[in-house]
Design an enzyme around this catalytic site. Structure first.
Site, PDB file in Angstrom:
ATOM      1  N   ASN A   1       1.770  14.150  10.819  1.00 22.25           N
ATOM      2  CA  ASN A   1       1.228  13.752  12.124  1.00 22.25           C
ATOM      3  C   ASN A   1       2.000  14.309  13.313  1.00 22.25           C
ATOM      4  OD1 ASN A   1       3.327  11.952  11.555  1.00 22.25           O
ATOM      5  ND2 ASN A   1       2.443  10.403  12.881  1.00 22.25           N
TER       6      ASN A   1
ATOM      7  N   GLU B   1      11.797   6.481   7.655  1.00 18.00           N
ATOM      8  CA  GLU B   1      11.063   6.026   8.834  1.00 18.00           C
ATOM      9  C   GLU B   1       9.609   5.873   8.396  1.00 18.00           C
ATOM     10  OE1 GLU B   1      12.214   4.810  11.512  1.00 18.00           O
ATOM     11  OE2 GLU B   1      14.283   5.436  11.145  1.00 18.00           O
TER      12      GLU B   1
ATOM     13  N   GLY C   1       7.209   8.833   6.546  1.00 15.82           N
ATOM     14  CA  GLY C   1       5.890   8.777   5.938  1.00 15.82           C
ATOM     15  C   GLY C   1       5.496   7.338   5.681  1.00 15.82           C
ATOM     16  N   SER C   2       4.690   7.152   4.649  1.00 16.83           N
ATOM     17  CA  SER C   2       4.123   5.828   4.389  1.00 16.83           C
ATOM     18  C   SER C   2       5.129   4.923   3.677  1.00 16.83           C
ATOM     19  CB  SER C   2       2.875   5.988   3.533  1.00 16.83           C
ATOM     20  OG  SER C   2       3.213   6.587   2.301  1.00 16.83           O
TER      21      SER C   2
ATOM     22  N   CYS D   1       2.824   6.839  14.225  1.00 17.48           N
ATOM     23  CA  CYS D   1       3.466   5.646  13.674  1.00 17.48           C
ATOM     24  C   CYS D   1       3.687   4.621  14.768  1.00 17.48           C
ATOM     25  CB  CYS D   1       4.780   6.023  13.015  1.00 17.48           C
ATOM     26  SG  CYS D   1       5.839   6.966  14.103  1.00 17.48           S
TER      27      CYS D   1
HETATM   28  P1  NAD Z   1       2.892  10.133   3.185  1.00 16.49           P
HETATM   29  O1  NAD Z   1       3.802   9.033   2.789  1.00 16.49           O
HETATM   30  O2  NAD Z   1       1.583  10.257   2.507  1.00 16.49           O
HETATM   31  O3  NAD Z   1       3.628  11.527   2.979  1.00 16.49           O
HETATM   32  C1  NAD Z   1       4.857  11.838   3.604  1.00 16.49           C
HETATM   33  C2  NAD Z   1       5.541  12.949   2.841  1.00 16.49           C
HETATM   34  O4  NAD Z   1       5.912  12.488   1.541  1.00 16.49           O
HETATM   35  C3  NAD Z   1       4.668  14.174   2.609  1.00 16.49           C
HETATM   36  O5  NAD Z   1       5.459  15.333   2.751  1.00 16.49           O
HETATM   37  C4  NAD Z   1       4.226  14.001   1.184  1.00 16.49           C
HETATM   38  O6  NAD Z   1       3.866  15.197   0.546  1.00 16.49           O
HETATM   39  C5  NAD Z   1       5.485  13.426   0.572  1.00 16.49           C
HETATM   40  N1  NAD Z   1       5.299  12.752  -0.722  1.00 16.49           N
HETATM   41  C6  NAD Z   1       4.152  12.238  -1.230  1.00 16.49           C
HETATM   42  N2  NAD Z   1       4.395  11.711  -2.443  1.00 16.49           N
HETATM   43  C7  NAD Z   1       5.714  11.874  -2.699  1.00 16.49           C
HETATM   44  C8  NAD Z   1       6.560  11.521  -3.779  1.00 16.49           C
HETATM   45  N3  NAD Z   1       6.111  10.874  -4.844  1.00 16.49           N
HETATM   46  N4  NAD Z   1       7.862  11.866  -3.694  1.00 16.49           N
HETATM   47  C9  NAD Z   1       8.351  12.486  -2.624  1.00 16.49           C
HETATM   48  N5  NAD Z   1       7.603  12.848  -1.570  1.00 16.49           N
HETATM   49  C10 NAD Z   1       6.290  12.537  -1.602  1.00 16.49           C
HETATM   50  O7  NAD Z   1       2.706  10.016   4.761  1.00 16.49           O
HETATM   51  P2  NAD Z   1       1.723  10.904   5.657  1.00 16.49           P
HETATM   52  O8  NAD Z   1       0.325  10.606   5.248  1.00 16.49           O
HETATM   53  O9  NAD Z   1       2.164  12.314   5.672  1.00 16.49           O
HETATM   54  O10 NAD Z   1       2.033  10.302   7.103  1.00 16.49           O
HETATM   55  C11 NAD Z   1       1.504   9.091   7.566  1.00 16.49           C
HETATM   56  C12 NAD Z   1       2.516   7.971   7.456  1.00 16.49           C
HETATM   57  O11 NAD Z   1       3.744   8.336   8.067  1.00 16.49           O
HETATM   58  C13 NAD Z   1       2.095   6.719   8.178  1.00 16.49           C
HETATM   59  O12 NAD Z   1       2.375   5.598   7.377  1.00 16.49           O
HETATM   60  C14 NAD Z   1       2.974   6.700   9.416  1.00 16.49           C
HETATM   61  O13 NAD Z   1       3.187   5.437   9.979  1.00 16.49           O
HETATM   62  C15 NAD Z   1       4.218   7.306   8.921  1.00 16.49           C
HETATM   63  N6  NAD Z   1       5.000   7.860  10.015  1.00 16.49           N
HETATM   64  C16 NAD Z   1       6.152   7.226  10.395  1.00 16.49           C
HETATM   65  C17 NAD Z   1       6.913   7.708  11.444  1.00 16.49           C
HETATM   66  C18 NAD Z   1       8.183   7.026  11.881  1.00 16.49           C
HETATM   67  O14 NAD Z   1       9.011   7.682  12.482  1.00 16.49           O
HETATM   68  N7  NAD Z   1       8.367   5.751  11.598  1.00 16.49           N
HETATM   69  C19 NAD Z   1       6.502   8.864  12.115  1.00 16.49           C
HETATM   70  C20 NAD Z   1       5.333   9.490  11.717  1.00 16.49           C
HETATM   71  C21 NAD Z   1       4.595   8.987  10.645  1.00 16.49           C
END
Ligand code: NAD
Ligand code: MN
Length: 480
Positions: free
Chosen positions: A150, A248, A226-227, A282
């Protein structure tokens, strides 16, 4: 169209796993990139390259490490339009937003270039008067950077820049949805002359290579955004082998509008907070608690603001909201809209179209309980819930009744109420008369509760994660 490959030890090599085609979310006919997904073998090579480069990079003078970041900052500005266009076409965010992210990334790079000149320890008093007793920050080693889609530019940069300036080598894996932008970032570091092996790049699905990165014995630290679902798995795996980790994660960010606020202004910022980047931040505002005396007026202003939004391709200057990133996200958001129709009253929006791209209307629900699904789960789309509150206390209580604690806003003109809010709200990022989003390179960023592992990114706070303390004593010969 770009072909995305691995970058390992200074060489672009074809990933040995599946090839994945990536289409523009604003226009599904446009092929943006083909990604030669990395294999576990590629990950191992990337980590090996980072291990090999580790010692020399750690011994490079910090100001010299910072100088590379300066060069990359300059390249970001030089290629600003091209970088922004690539990011927009790859993940759908509007061009003005990705362009802003390019400049923000340059600012982050410069900030961390400056960190190469700042102190990395302190001299302490000792119970032994002759002891020269001091601390020193040393690199952690090999850092894995796992980023979401994002903020395809700024998030990788706010992880890679401090990792490098504090002397670590890096293996970077962007989200699949941001692979081409990720590769372009790495090209710019290469163009800046960064020594080989210091920054390595792997791409693909987390399910294919995630574990290979997270569980690699030579990866000393993992910084993840990420999530929550994936973050908590990473934490377990990292903790099991004693690796450092930083997470995060998600948010469900509240805004509170009090009756003394400037209501029109509050409505504008709440809508901006909810709909900017199609709600895919996020820190997006997703719940707004409004004092009942003003809720009718507030609702009217919200509708007025939402009606102004023009949904479309983010390359078009007239457009004020782009598509969501993918089919998956398109379906998830629609599922929540469907649930919302049962849980509350649909005030505006609710429609969607996948004829050209993944377009969803800005959507607002009213008469929602703060315990409703749409008011508790992270949607990550252009959906806002309005919840009525009878007082500031009730509003804060409902706002805090969440597993998340990333950011929160209060709209008021009463300084005592602002101070009360700051004292009681459970959020890492707190805004008074501002929208829930917004970060600056010099300030720590991150959430409380399940929004974060408790560490902070950006600013000088980043040194905590990207370095380890050494506590050092030097004593003279006993005869001296
Ligand atoms: P996601 O968790 O689907 O993916 C994040 C990353 O993790 C990607 O690079 C993905 O390929 C990788 N990944 C997936 N499975 C994995 C595994 N088993 N092992 C290691 N890595 C793996 O998140 P997304 O869809 O890319 O982003 C959206 C999420 O990110 C939302 O929940 C959002 O709130 C969060 N987010 C948080 C912040 C923050 O700073 N708090 C900022 C931006 C986004
Ligand atoms: Mn995802």
């Amino acid at each position: 169209m770009r072909e995305v490959k691995n970058y390992i030890d200074g060489e672009w090599t074809e990933g040995k796993s599946e090839t994945i085609e990536r289409y523009n979310p604003a226009d599904q006919k446009e092929l943006v990139a083909t990604v030669a997904g990395s294999s576990v073998h590629d990950v191992n090579e990337a980590v090996f390259a980072a291990v090999k480069a580790k010692k020399k990079w750690a011994q490079t003078a910090a100001p010299e490490r910072g100088a590379y970041l300066q060069k990359v900052a300059h390249l970001f500005e030089q290629y600003a339009d091209e970088l922004a266009e690539l990011a927009t076409k790859e993940m759908g965010k509007r061009f003005v937003e990705t362009k802003g992210e390019v400049y923000r990334s340059a600012a982050i790079l410069r900030y961390y270039a400056g960190e190469g000149l700042r102190r990395v320890g302190e001299v302490l008093p000792s119970f032994d008067a002759k002891n020269l007793f001091f601390t020193k920050r040393v690199p952690v080693g090999v850092v894995a950077v796992i980023a979401p889609w994002n903020f395809p530019l700024a998030i990788p940069i706010w992880k890679i820049a401090p990792a490098l300036v504090y002397g670590n080598t890096v293996v970077f894996k962007p989200a699949l949805e941001a692979s081409a932008t990720g590769a372009r970032i790495v090209e710019l570091f290469a163009e800046a002359g960064l020594p080989l092996g210091v920054l390595n790049f792997v791409v693909g699905r987390g399910s294919t290579i995630g574990d290979a990165i997270v569980e690699h014995k030579d990866v000393d630290a993992i910084t993840f955004t990420g999530s929550n679902a994936i973050g908590s798995e990473i934490a377990k795996k990292a903790a099991a082998r004693g690796a450092k980790y930083q997470l995060e994660l998600g948010g469900k960010n509240p805004a509170i509008v009090l009756k003394d606020a400037n209501i029109e202004f509050a409505a504008r910022l709440v809508v901006e907070g909810a709909m900017k980047q199609t709600g895919q931040r996020c820190t997006a505002t997703s719940r707004v608690f409004v004092e009942k005396e003003i809720i009718d007026v507030f609702r009217t202003h919200v509708m007025e603001q939402v009606r102004r939004i023009r949904v479309g391709n983010g390359m078009d200057e007239q457009v004020t909201m782009g598509p969501v990133v993918s089919k998956g996200q398109f379906e998830t958001v629609q599922r929540y809209i469907h649930i919302g129709k049962q849980e509350g009253r649909l005030l505006i929006g609710g429609g969607a179209s996948d004829d050209v791209g993944w377009y969803i209307e800005p959507t607002v629900f009213d008469s929602v309980s703060h315990r409703a699904t749409i008011a508790t789960e992270e949607i990550f789309g252009p959906v806002l819930s309005i919840v009525e509150a009878s007082s500031i206390d009730e509003a804060i209580e409902m706002a805090n009744d969440s597993i998340y604690g990333l950011s929160a806003s209060l709209f008021t003109n009463d300084v005592s109420k602002a101070l009360y809010f700051i004292e009681h709200i459970e959020a890492g990022m707190v805004q008074v008369n501002g929208e829930t989003g917004g970060a600056e390179p010099q300030a720590p960023f991150g959430g409380m509760k399940q929004s974060s592992s408790g560490t902070r990114e950006q600013g000088q706070a980043a040194i905590e994660f990207f370095t380890a303390y050494q506590t050092i004593s030097i004593r003279p010969h006993p005869n001296m």
